[in-house]
Design a protein around this motif. Structure first.
Motif, mmCIF file in Angstrom:
data_model
loop_
_atom_site.group_PDB
_atom_site.id
_atom_site.type_symbol
_atom_site.label_atom_id
_atom_site.label_comp_id
_atom_site.label_asym_id
_atom_site.label_seq_id
_atom_site.Cartn_x
_atom_site.Cartn_y
_atom_site.Cartn_z
ATOM 1 N N GLY A 4 -40.398 -1.510 12.562
ATOM 2 C CA GLY A 4 -40.117 -0.509 11.544
ATOM 3 C C GLY A 4 -38.691 0.003 11.563
ATOM 4 O O GLY A 4 -38.243 0.534 12.572
ATOM 5 N N PRO A 5 -37.977 -0.153 10.449
ATOM 6 C CA PRO A 5 -36.675 0.509 10.320
ATOM 7 C C PRO A 5 -36.857 1.943 9.846
ATOM 8 O O PRO A 5 -37.816 2.255 9.140
ATOM 9 C CB PRO A 5 -35.958 -0.341 9.263
ATOM 10 C CG PRO A 5 -37.065 -0.881 8.422
ATOM 11 C CD PRO A 5 -38.252 -1.053 9.338
ATOM 12 N N GLY A 6 -35.928 2.809 10.236
ATOM 13 C CA GLY A 6 -35.997 4.202 9.822
ATOM 14 C C GLY A 6 -34.617 4.817 9.684
ATOM 15 O O GLY A 6 -33.638 4.286 10.208
ATOM 16 N N VAL A 7 -34.564 5.926 8.960
ATOM 17 C CA VAL A 7 -33.312 6.669 8.793
ATOM 18 C C VAL A 7 -33.583 8.138 9.067
ATOM 19 O O VAL A 7 -34.685 8.631 8.839
ATOM 20 C CB VAL A 7 -32.704 6.494 7.383
ATOM 21 C CG1 VAL A 7 -32.268 5.063 7.148
ATOM 22 C CG2 VAL A 7 -33.670 6.933 6.311
ATOM 23 N N ALA A 8 -32.560 8.814 9.573
ATOM 24 C CA ALA A 8 -32.662 10.249 9.864
ATOM 25 C C ALA A 8 -31.421 10.952 9.347
ATOM 26 O O ALA A 8 -30.429 10.304 8.978
ATOM 27 C CB ALA A 8 -32.817 10.489 11.361
ATOM 28 N N ASP A 9 -31.493 12.272 9.375
ATOM 29 C CA ASP A 9 -30.320 13.053 9.020
ATOM 30 C C ASP A 9 -29.205 12.777 10.033
ATOM 31 O O ASP A 9 -29.429 12.136 11.056
ATOM 32 C CB ASP A 9 -30.677 14.541 8.962
ATOM 33 C CG ASP A 9 -31.654 14.982 10.048
ATOM 34 O OD1 ASP A 9 -32.094 14.144 10.851
ATOM 35 O OD2 ASP A 9 -31.990 16.167 10.086
ATOM 36 N N ASN A 64 -35.276 14.141 12.201
ATOM 37 C CA ASN A 64 -36.383 13.807 11.305
ATOM 38 C C ASN A 64 -36.166 12.412 10.745
ATOM 39 O O ASN A 64 -35.219 12.191 9.993
ATOM 40 C CB ASN A 64 -36.467 14.816 10.158
ATOM 41 C CG ASN A 64 -36.784 16.196 10.652
ATOM 42 O OD1 ASN A 64 -37.640 16.386 11.499
ATOM 43 N ND2 ASN A 64 -36.084 17.184 10.130
ATOM 44 N N PHE A 65 -37.028 11.473 11.136
ATOM 45 C CA PHE A 65 -36.925 10.090 10.669
ATOM 46 C C PHE A 65 -37.933 9.830 9.556
ATOM 47 O O PHE A 65 -39.084 10.265 9.630
ATOM 48 C CB PHE A 65 -37.226 9.111 11.811
ATOM 49 C CG PHE A 65 -36.117 8.952 12.795
ATOM 50 C CD1 PHE A 65 -35.061 8.096 12.542
ATOM 51 C CD2 PHE A 65 -36.134 9.657 13.987
ATOM 52 C CE1 PHE A 65 -34.037 7.949 13.464
ATOM 53 C CE2 PHE A 65 -35.120 9.510 14.912
ATOM 54 C CZ PHE A 65 -34.066 8.655 14.652
ATOM 55 N N SER A 66 -37.509 9.075 8.555
ATOM 56 C CA SER A 66 -38.401 8.472 7.572
ATOM 57 C C SER A 66 -38.414 6.992 7.902
ATOM 58 O O SER A 66 -37.356 6.365 8.026
ATOM 59 C CB SER A 66 -37.888 8.691 6.152
ATOM 60 O OG SER A 66 -37.913 10.059 5.835
ATOM 61 N N GLU A 67 -39.611 6.439 8.075
ATOM 62 C CA GLU A 67 -39.714 5.076 8.584
ATOM 63 C C GLU A 67 -40.793 4.305 7.830
ATOM 64 O O GLU A 67 -41.876 4.827 7.572
ATOM 65 C CB GLU A 67 -40.066 5.138 10.070
ATOM 66 C CG GLU A 67 -40.167 3.830 10.772
ATOM 67 C CD GLU A 67 -40.497 3.988 12.259
ATOM 68 O OE1 GLU A 67 -40.870 2.985 12.864
ATOM 69 O OE2 GLU A 67 -40.387 5.094 12.796
ATOM 70 N N ILE A 68 -40.489 3.065 7.487
ATOM 71 C CA ILE A 68 -41.508 2.155 6.983
ATOM 72 C C ILE A 68 -41.798 1.174 8.113
ATOM 73 O O ILE A 68 -40.953 0.953 8.985
ATOM 74 C CB ILE A 68 -41.064 1.415 5.705
ATOM 75 C CG1 ILE A 68 -39.769 0.647 5.933
ATOM 76 C CG2 ILE A 68 -40.929 2.382 4.533
ATOM 77 C CD1 ILE A 68 -39.391 -0.268 4.799
ATOM 78 N N TYR A 69 -42.996 0.615 8.124
ATOM 79 C CA TYR A 69 -43.279 -0.356 9.173
ATOM 80 C C TYR A 69 -44.255 -1.417 8.682
ATOM 81 O O TYR A 69 -45.017 -1.206 7.746
ATOM 82 C CB TYR A 69 -43.813 0.311 10.441
ATOM 83 C CG TYR A 69 -45.195 0.907 10.331
ATOM 84 C CD1 TYR A 69 -46.317 0.163 10.694
ATOM 85 C CD2 TYR A 69 -45.395 2.195 9.863
ATOM 86 C CE1 TYR A 69 -47.589 0.697 10.596
ATOM 87 C CE2 TYR A 69 -46.649 2.743 9.761
ATOM 88 C CZ TYR A 69 -47.752 1.984 10.128
ATOM 89 O OH TYR A 69 -49.010 2.516 10.021
ATOM 90 N N VAL A 70 -44.193 -2.563 9.325
ATOM 91 C CA VAL A 70 -45.144 -3.654 9.119
ATOM 92 C C VAL A 70 -45.706 -3.990 10.477
ATOM 93 O O VAL A 70 -45.054 -3.801 11.505
ATOM 94 C CB VAL A 70 -44.511 -4.875 8.443
ATOM 95 C CG1 VAL A 70 -44.102 -4.563 7.011
ATOM 96 C CG2 VAL A 70 -43.341 -5.402 9.240
ATOM 97 N N GLN A 71 -46.923 -4.499 10.474
ATOM 98 C CA GLN A 71 -47.594 -4.810 11.737
ATOM 99 C C GLN A 71 -48.446 -6.050 11.570
ATOM 100 O O GLN A 71 -49.073 -6.249 10.519
ATOM 101 C CB GLN A 71 -48.469 -3.624 12.154
ATOM 102 C CG GLN A 71 -49.208 -3.827 13.451
ATOM 103 C CD GLN A 71 -49.944 -2.553 13.859
ATOM 104 O OE1 GLN A 71 -49.409 -1.470 13.767
ATOM 105 N NE2 GLN A 71 -51.176 -2.712 14.306
ATOM 106 N N TYR A 72 -48.478 -6.878 12.606
ATOM 107 C CA TYR A 72 -49.378 -8.030 12.646
ATOM 108 C C TYR A 72 -50.344 -7.813 13.784
ATOM 109 O O TYR A 72 -49.946 -7.545 14.921
ATOM 110 C CB TYR A 72 -48.615 -9.344 12.848
ATOM 111 C CG TYR A 72 -49.539 -10.512 12.900
ATOM 112 C CD1 TYR A 72 -50.108 -11.024 11.739
ATOM 113 C CD2 TYR A 72 -49.891 -11.089 14.120
ATOM 114 C CE1 TYR A 72 -50.991 -12.084 11.781
ATOM 115 C CE2 TYR A 72 -50.774 -12.154 14.174
ATOM 116 C CZ TYR A 72 -51.325 -12.652 13.010
ATOM 117 O OH TYR A 72 -52.217 -13.697 13.065
#
Length: 188
Positions: free
Chosen positions: A38-43, A178-186
């Motif tokens: 998962g990549p994420g971004v924060a302030d 505060n991170f906003s993150e999307i993720y994928v999982q197998y």
């Protein structure tokens, strides 16, 4: 300061006892392992790439309206990149673990869920810029998210999480991130 630590320890012990009671009341099914990315971004110009190892023991309880509660265990290693030109340590590593509680659909090819968890993290560096520090390597990581498992054998999962990392005022200053993150999982 000592009283605050005692209160924090009491909350952690109560939470752990509550989780154990929940596990005792749960029904067990086959366990599953998964790999999460998962990549994420924060302030403050912080970007993160998170790699997780996920264990789903197959516990289920409180079936309600075609959904049930479950818990999974996650272990994480993440790399932070700080793009601030004043960065002292532009690269930070994060290590930790989180129990994640989910409310997920019981059956079907597509199973949406809501999730939340509180875990612990260790940071390789606490100072980000001359004016910003996380103050301690030990941090708490709480998160909420939405996502779905899908596929004929539920091998795939994707989601979005909002994660807050801070030290709960164990040491000040405590600016948190505060991170906003999307993720994928197998899932195997």
């Amino acid at each position: 300061m000592t009283q605050r630590k005692s209160v924090l320890r009491a909350h952690l012990v109560r939470g752990a006892l509550g989780a154990l009671c929940a596990f005792g009341a749960a029904s067990a099914h086959a366990d599953t392992w998964g790999i999460q990315l998962g990549p994420g971004v924060a302030d403050n110009d912080v970007k993160k790439l998170d790699l997780g190892l996920v264990w789903d023991p197959g516990l289920q309880w409180w079936h309600v309206g075609g959904f049930h509660f479950t818990v999974v265990g996650e272990a994480h290693v993440a790399y932070w990149k700080l793009d601030d030109p004043n960065a002292i340590y532009p690269n930070t590593w994060e290590f930790g673990a989180t129990p994640v509680f989910r409310f997920i659909k019981d059956a079907g090819w597509f199973r949406p869920f809501f999730e939340a968890g509180i875990g612990v993290r260790l940071l390789s560096h606490v100072r980000q810029t001359p004016f910003r520090t996380m103050s301690s390597s030990f941090q708490f990581a709480d998160m909420v998210g939405v996502g779905a498992q899908f596929g004929e054998h539920q091998n795939y999962q994707a989601g979005f999480r909002f994660q807050h990392i801070s030290n709960a005022d164990i040491k000040k200053p405590n600016p948190g991130l505060n991170f906003s993150e999307i993720y994928v999982q197998y899932n195997f």
